[in-house]
Design a protein around this motif. Structure first.
Motif, PDB file in Angstrom:
ATOM      1  N   TRP A  21       0.850  -1.188   0.000  1.00 10.69           N
ATOM      2  CA  TRP A  21       0.000   0.000   0.000  1.00 10.69           C
ATOM      3  C   TRP A  21       0.887   1.240   0.000  1.00 10.69           C
ATOM      4  N   VAL A  22       0.388   2.290  -0.608  1.00  9.77           N
ATOM      5  CA  VAL A  22       1.179   3.506  -0.782  1.00  9.77           C
ATOM      6  C   VAL A  22       0.348   4.733  -0.438  1.00  9.77           C
ATOM      7  N   GLU A  23       0.951   5.660   0.260  1.00  8.51           N
ATOM      8  CA  GLU A  23       0.340   6.954   0.530  1.00  8.51           C
ATOM      9  C   GLU A  23       1.295   8.060   0.071  1.00  8.51           C
ATOM     10  N   LEU A 168       4.379 -13.690   2.916  1.00 11.49           N
ATOM     11  CA  LEU A 168       3.488 -12.911   2.069  1.00 11.49           C
ATOM     12  C   LEU A 168       2.625 -12.004   2.939  1.00 11.49           C
ATOM     13  N   MET A 169       2.956 -10.729   2.950  1.00  8.33           N
ATOM     14  CA  MET A 169       2.223  -9.743   3.727  1.00  8.33           C
ATOM     15  C   MET A 169       2.321  -8.403   3.018  1.00  8.33           C
ATOM     16  N   ARG A 170       1.516  -7.452   3.421  1.00 15.98           N
ATOM     17  CA  ARG A 170       1.473  -6.158   2.735  1.00 15.98           C
ATOM     18  C   ARG A 170       2.372  -5.136   3.436  1.00 15.98           C
ATOM     19  N   PRO A 171       3.516  -4.816   2.841  1.00 11.59           N
ATOM     20  CA  PRO A 171       4.315  -3.715   3.378  1.00 11.59           C
ATOM     21  C   PRO A 171       3.696  -2.389   2.950  1.00 11.59           C
ATOM     22  N   GLY A 172       4.138  -1.317   3.551  1.00 16.98           N
ATOM     23  CA  GLY A 172       3.597  -0.007   3.205  1.00 16.98           C
ATOM     24  C   GLY A 172       4.693   0.988   2.850  1.00 16.98           C
TER      25      GLY A 172
END
Length: 247
Positions: A21-23, A168-172
């Motif tokens: 995810w990206v902000e 497998l996980m969502r880095p930010g």
């Protein structure tokens, strides 16, 4: 050409598998030079950040990655060139610093994005450490390019030391607003200015990442951790060898 192909294959695979995810993507200029200053949690940081951007980001890498012999060495060199990394000889501390600064200035002067880790090395424990004033600040003040703070989130949890397979996980990734240091342009010889610029950038990274800040260099922290581990091992060795310690 090579970069585009590598970005498509590696970047696409990373995004598909890990879905980072990206902000703050709007803070990356669509054209023109900028310095991306990031915290450093994992070897994969230099791959996840370029994967989510439309523009090429150039990082520096150890020259050994580009000069290893044999087929494996050639493949490794092609891989690092393909993902936008340039070799820097790190055989001497001062020489390595000067080479990194020169490489950064060349990227900026060509209108590109230059990625740098102000801590100088990966965090040994997930905390944010003091930024080194030599590279980031000198490139910024020599070129007048804006500095964009970046925070990598949870990348160190994907493949901790000793773990063979990545999790497998969502880095930010959080990208902050550009910082303008043009008021100090040409003052890269003033060590107090270099320290001030670096500390301001690190403060913004800390706010973005939420990391605990430690006011020592990460290299010193690594030495402390290694020394402490060695001390504990020695104590356990001596304790285990003493008669009468067994129940």
């Amino acid at each position: 050409m090579i970069y585009g192909a590598m970005k498509f294959s590696i970047g696409g695979s990373l995004k598909l598998a890990f879905r980072p995810w990206v902000e703050g993507l709007e803070n990356i200029p669509s054209q023109g030079p900028a310095i991306l200053a990031s915290n450093h949690l994992s070897f994969s940081d230099s791959f996840f950040l370029p994967a989510v951007l439309d523009r090429k980001v150039t990082f520096i890498a150890k020259s050994e990655y580009f000069t290893a012999p044999g087929v494996k060495g050639r493949l490794t060199a092609a891989f690092f060139k393909g993902v936008g990394q340039v070799p820097v000889d790190r055989s001497g501390a001062r020489g390595a610093g000067e080479a990194a600064i020169k490489a950064g200035i060349e990227v900026i002067e060509s209108g590109g994005l230059f990625g740098i880790y102000p801590e100088g090395t990966r965090s040994p424990d997930g905390r944010l450490y003091r930024g080194k004033p030599g590279g980031l600040a000198r490139v910024a003040l020599a070129t007048g390019a804006p500095v964009i703070p970046v925070a990598m989130i949870d990348t160190e949890k994907i493949q901790p030391p000793g773990q063979l397979m990545p999790k497998l996980m969502r880095p930010g990734i959080r990208i902050g607003k550009p910082l303008d240091f043009s008021r100090y342009h040409g003052m890269e010889g003033d060590r107090f200015i270099l320290r001030s610029v670096t500390d301001e950038v690190m403060y913004e990274i800390m706010k973005l990442s939420g990391q605990e800040y430690v006011d020592i260099y990460a290299t010193a922290a690594k030495r402390q951790i290694a020394d402490e581990a060695k001390r504990r091992a020695e104590e356990e060795k001596h304790a285990g060898g003493k008669p009468g310690t067994q129940g």
